[in-house]
Design a protein around this motif. Sequence first.
Motif, PDB file in Angstrom:
ATOM      1  N   THR A   6       0.859  -1.187   0.000  1.00  0.00           N
ATOM      2  CA  THR A   6       0.000   0.000   0.000  1.00  0.00           C
ATOM      3  C   THR A   6       0.895   1.237   0.000  1.00  0.00           C
ATOM      4  OG1 THR A   6      -0.158  -0.211   2.418  1.00  0.00           O
ATOM      5  CG2 THR A   6      -2.041  -0.984   1.117  1.00  0.00           C
ATOM      6  N   ARG A   7       0.336   2.348  -0.452  1.00  0.00           N
ATOM      7  CA  ARG A   7       1.083   3.602  -0.533  1.00  0.00           C
ATOM      8  C   ARG A   7       0.329   4.649   0.286  1.00  0.00           C
ATOM      9  NH1 ARG A   7       1.201   7.662  -4.905  1.00  0.00           N
ATOM     10  NH2 ARG A   7       3.236   8.710  -4.937  1.00  0.00           N
ATOM     11  N   GLY A  20       0.770  -3.562   6.002  1.00  0.00           N
ATOM     12  CA  GLY A  20       0.380  -2.641   7.061  1.00  0.00           C
ATOM     13  C   GLY A  20       1.512  -2.001   7.822  1.00  0.00           C
ATOM     14  N   ARG A  21       2.780  -2.256   7.430  1.00  0.00           N
ATOM     15  CA  ARG A  21       3.915  -1.620   8.102  1.00  0.00           C
ATOM     16  C   ARG A  21       4.829  -0.983   7.059  1.00  0.00           C
ATOM     17  NH1 ARG A  21       4.738  -2.186  13.387  1.00  0.00           N
ATOM     18  NH2 ARG A  21       3.341  -3.603  14.524  1.00  0.00           N
ATOM     19  N   TYR A  22       5.333   0.189   7.410  1.00  0.00           N
ATOM     20  CA  TYR A  22       6.134   0.943   6.449  1.00  0.00           C
ATOM     21  C   TYR A  22       7.398   0.200   6.059  1.00  0.00           C
ATOM     22  CZ  TYR A  22       3.243   5.101   7.077  1.00  0.00           C
ATOM     23  OH  TYR A  22       2.204   5.988   7.103  1.00  0.00           O
ATOM     24  N   LEU A  23       7.694   0.261   4.759  1.00  0.00           N
ATOM     25  CA  LEU A  23       8.982  -0.180   4.246  1.00  0.00           C
ATOM     26  C   LEU A  23       9.997   0.946   4.432  1.00  0.00           C
ATOM     27  CD1 LEU A  23       7.698  -1.914   0.994  1.00  0.00           C
ATOM     28  CD2 LEU A  23       8.870  -3.046   2.906  1.00  0.00           C
ATOM     29  N   ALA A  51       7.139   1.162  11.418  1.00  0.00           N
ATOM     30  CA  ALA A  51       5.960   1.482  12.210  1.00  0.00           C
ATOM     31  C   ALA A  51       4.690   1.141  11.436  1.00  0.00           C
ATOM     32  CB  ALA A  51       5.972   2.965  12.561  1.00  0.00           C
ATOM     33  N   PRO A  52       3.575   0.983  12.137  1.00  0.00           N
ATOM     34  CA  PRO A  52       2.302   0.741  11.440  1.00  0.00           C
ATOM     35  C   PRO A  52       2.008   1.865  10.450  1.00  0.00           C
ATOM     36  CG  PRO A  52       2.069   0.294  13.778  1.00  0.00           C
ATOM     37  CD  PRO A  52       3.422   0.923  13.602  1.00  0.00           C
ATOM     38  N   ALA A  53       1.519   1.486   9.279  1.00  0.00           N
ATOM     39  CA  ALA A  53       1.235   2.462   8.220  1.00  0.00           C
ATOM     40  C   ALA A  53      -0.122   3.096   8.482  1.00  0.00           C
ATOM     41  CB  ALA A  53       1.259   1.777   6.860  1.00  0.00           C
ATOM     42  N   ASP A  54      -0.104   4.274   9.131  1.00  0.00           N
ATOM     43  CA  ASP A  54      -1.350   4.918   9.516  1.00  0.00           C
ATOM     44  C   ASP A  54      -1.665   6.147   8.665  1.00  0.00           C
ATOM     45  OD1 ASP A  54       0.715   6.460  10.447  1.00  0.00           O
ATOM     46  OD2 ASP A  54       0.051   6.515  12.531  1.00  0.00           O
ATOM     47  N   GLY A  55      -0.831   6.456   7.687  1.00  0.00           N
ATOM     48  CA  GLY A  55      -1.107   7.595   6.825  1.00  0.00           C
ATOM     49  C   GLY A  55      -2.232   7.299   5.853  1.00  0.00           C
ATOM     50  N   PRO A  56      -2.919   8.328   5.369  1.00  0.00           N
ATOM     51  CA  PRO A  56      -4.008   8.125   4.411  1.00  0.00           C
ATOM     52  C   PRO A  56      -3.537   7.372   3.174  1.00  0.00           C
ATOM     53  CG  PRO A  56      -3.976  10.395   5.217  1.00  0.00           C
ATOM     54  CD  PRO A  56      -2.725   9.758   5.710  1.00  0.00           C
TER      55      PRO A  56
END
Length: 272
Positions: A6-7, A20-23, A51-56
């Motif tokens: 996801t981006r 669900g976690r940032y690369l 960290a968990p990918a919580d950005g839109p």
Amino acid sequence: MTPRLTRHATSEGPRWALDGRYLPAGFSLAAWLALPTDAAQAQLAAPERGAPADGPLLAPIEDAQEAWASGVTYLSSRMAREAESQSADVYQKVYSAARPELFFKACGWRTRGHREGIRVRADSAWNVPEPELVLLLDSAGGIRGYTVGNDVSSRSIEGENPLYLPQAKVYDGACAIGPGIVLCAADALRDLAIDLQIHRGGELAFAGQTRSSQIKRGLEELAGYLFRELSFPHGAFLFTGTGIVPDESFTLQAGDVVRIDIGGLVLENPVL
């Protein structure tokens, strides 16, 4: 669990995530798609998850990639085009021809993502969403996975004259993909359920279903034709055609919400 890219929008700019976690911040889809398959798989397996990918969510495509599309790959699509067109034999011929119909759809920066607004042309009287399985192709034309696509189209403009196809298909808000990319081999894509729902005023206004197994042409065949005389050093996205086309009694309106589910991956877009 099948891996999913996801981006996301962050304060430092767009950033990719895996499951669900940032690369790492330096990861780019363009560079990953340029790698041989084994090296690409190793790259995703190597880094520790962030960290968990919580950005839109953003559309899972970079400016460097292009989205292309295949036309008349389902029998239902051929029949719908024949019904709308003043040149019906064109669609009969392309459906049965050795060479598929391929056309440019959007550059990366023009592509809308999950829950971003799509549009219909102001100069078109008949407009429809087209739910499509979208292939993620690497720089060699290999299939790395899929996402969900909405090939928003003006049927009245295309029906008037097939040469108007670029105007019917390519305009602001006409291309949406997302919400992410499922990483898998081509064999996993051959019989996915494709479901379309259009809601209007909170009510279901249209629904349709098909399966990717109804595509007349092989997925590798479509990718192969796209790469015959074109190079994509940063990879590409390829829409594989639609098997769900509302009839002339239905046209998209501002305020509608289009929901497309392919194999459990759901893309939703409001119509602006």
